[in-house]
Design an enzyme around this catalytic site. Structure first.
Site, short mmCIF file in Angstrom:
data_model
loop_
_atom_site.label_atom_id
_atom_site.label_comp_id
_atom_site.label_asym_id
_atom_site.label_seq_id
_atom_site.Cartn_x
_atom_site.Cartn_y
_atom_site.Cartn_z
CD GLU A 168 -3.09 -0.63 0.08
OE1 GLU A 168 -3.12 -0.28 -1.12
OE2 GLU A 168 -3.69 -1.62 0.51
N GLY B 229 -16.09 5.70 -1.92
CA GLY B 229 -15.31 6.09 -0.74
C GLY B 229 -14.96 4.92 0.16
CB ALA B 230 -15.72 1.45 0.12
N GLY B 231 -12.46 2.74 -0.56
CA GLY B 231 -11.09 2.27 -0.81
C GLY B 231 -11.04 1.16 -1.83
CB SER C 212 -10.24 1.70 -7.22
OG SER C 212 -9.11 1.49 -6.50
CB SER C 213 -15.83 4.01 -6.74
OG SER C 213 -15.46 5.06 -5.89
CB SER C 214 -12.55 7.90 -8.54
OG SER C 214 -11.33 7.56 -7.93
CG ASP D 49 -6.49 2.69 -7.10
OD1 ASP D 49 -5.77 1.80 -6.60
OD2 ASP D 49 -6.90 3.68 -6.47
CE1 TYR E 10 -2.88 7.60 -2.14
CE2 TYR E 10 -2.06 9.45 -3.43
CZ TYR E 10 -2.21 8.09 -3.26
OH TYR E 10 -1.69 7.22 -4.18
C1 GLA Z 1 -5.22 4.91 -3.53
C2 GLA Z 1 -4.45 5.40 -4.75
C3 GLA Z 1 -3.45 4.33 -5.24
C4 GLA Z 1 -2.57 3.82 -4.11
C5 GLA Z 1 -3.44 3.46 -2.89
C6 GLA Z 1 -2.61 3.10 -1.70
O1 GLA Z 1 -6.05 3.84 -3.88
O2 GLA Z 1 -5.31 5.73 -5.80
O3 GLA Z 1 -2.66 4.86 -6.27
O4 GLA Z 1 -1.57 4.73 -3.77
O5 GLA Z 1 -4.32 4.50 -2.52
O6 GLA Z 1 -1.88 1.95 -1.93
#
Ligand code: GLA
Length: 381
Positions: free
Chosen positions: A31, A117-119, A121-123, A167, A217
């Protein structure tokens, strides 16, 4: 989903569309390593953003978002960032035009089940689905990697998040039953079978949406860059934390602020964990891999400080549950989902246990997703 998006499109725009889907992703380990030119280990999942699209005779991008029942229209000659999800469509359009592709008016319906917003990668899934759809419809001939890079550029310039490539890459390159080891420097990648029928990858959604996430971030990224700039004075060949060893970091520890040191240390160790983790997966040693996920979480929480009390709680609870191999905060952080590797025959009990303990603690019911690793973006036949 296909039938409903087509009937919605016909109702909105009165013609038959092309339908494309692009998935969200999980990341097993690695990560915040992507923007440090390290490695990541994602897989595309069975939650997707769908785009239905057809040309119109105007120079206008018409969009209908079925989930929100919202309509937007944008003049293709005046593309600029906006607030909200439509900015991703505009960014992709802008960057495709920038590199010389002629985009004329299109009608679009967008829908999906990737939690926002759940991590997950919806965007990135929105950018990938829309970019893929335009590429198909206009025949631009762009590769999946080129589309991924345009998606990343869109995040940077139209959403202000200086994300890495993980993502967008995962959404476009996913392969059923496989995770991907991506070298974020060379962009070379390999597929690794994730062939553990007795285990499931389960996401537990804290339901905490990471509003803080984009600003923090970017701060993490800057802190890593600061570390690199200082270490480069002593080791001129260093270009990113990918190039730094723990010995080098320790030697010049006092030159860095305590916080920057912790950030750099996390990244160096996280990258090492990933490389070792791939060996463990190849050997089928999910138990040791899971232990590394717990270690990674400790680093994310204490060293990199991208966890939150809700995610920390979920990881502690997961650790107490005997069918769990490993768990940690997933994605950018500050909430969203934890990723858990759980014995298939414990999935029901695990879900009940997590729902009970989390809702008792925070008075919020977490959503739980039992994921399958699936293919990346494609035309829905
Ligand atoms: C988000 C970012 C990715 C990556 C992760 C963390 O999802 O879009 O590029 O940096 O956080 O691993």
């Amino acid at each position: 989903m296909k039938e409903s998006i087509i009937s919605c499109f016909v109702e909105q725009f009165g013609q038959q569309p092309l339908v494309v889907a692009a998935p969200g992703r999980v990341n097993l380990i690695g990560e915040h390593t992507d923007y440090n030119e390290g490695f990541v280990l994602p897989g595309a999942v069975d939650k997707r953003i769908y785009v239905a699209i057809a040309k119109n005779e105007k120079n206008i991008l018409n969009v209908y978002a079925s989930q929100y029942k919202q309509n937007f229209s944008f003049d293709l000659n005046e593309i600029h960032p906006v607030d909200g999800w439509a900015t991703y469509l505009l960014g992709m359009t802008y960057h495709l035009k920038q590199i010389g592709h002629n985009i004329t008016g299109v009608d679009v319906v967008i829908d999906g089940d990737v939690p926002l917003g759940a991590g997950m990668s919806s965007s990135a899934a929105v950018c990938s689905a829309f970019g893929f759809a335009l590429n198909e419809m206009f025949g631009f001939g762009l590769s999946r990697m080129e589309l991924a890079l345009l998606g990343q550029k869109t995040e940077h310039t139209f959403a202000g998040v200086k994300c890495g490539i993980m993502d967008q890459f995962a959404s476009l390159h996913g392969k059923k039953g496989h995770i991907m080891k991506l070298d974020c420097r060379s962009l070379e990648y390999e597929y690794i079978p994730f062939d553990f029928p007795d285990y499931k990858i389960i996401l537990v959604n804290t339901m905490v949406s990471h509003a803080l996430a984009s600003s923090e971030y970017n701060v993490r990224r800057q802190q890593c860059e600061e570390g690199v700039a200082i270490l480069k004075e002593y080791f001129p060949t260093i270009n990113s934390l990918r190039d730094v060893s723990n010995e080098q970091l320790e030697k010049y520890k006092d030159e860095l602020s305590e916080m920057v040191y912790r950030r750099c240390s996390f990244i160096i160790n996280e990258n090492a964990r990933l490389l070792h983790g791939c060996d463990l997966l190849n050997k089928g040693d999910l138990k040791s891999f899971g232990q590394m996920m717990f270690e990674a979480h400790k680093g994310l929480s204490k060293g990199y400080e991208v966890s939150c009390k809700e995610s920390d709680f979920l990881v502690v609870q997961a650790k107490l549950f005997s069918g769990v191999m490993g768990a940690r905060q997933m994605g950018g952080g500050f909430g969203g989902c934890t990723i858990n590797i759980v014995k298939t025959d414990s999935v029901e009990d695990f879900s009940t246990y997590m729902r009970d303990s989390y809702s008792k603690q925070f008075d919020v019911m977490p959503e739980i997703y039992v994921t399958q690793i699936e293919d990346g973006a494609k035309v829905v036949e």
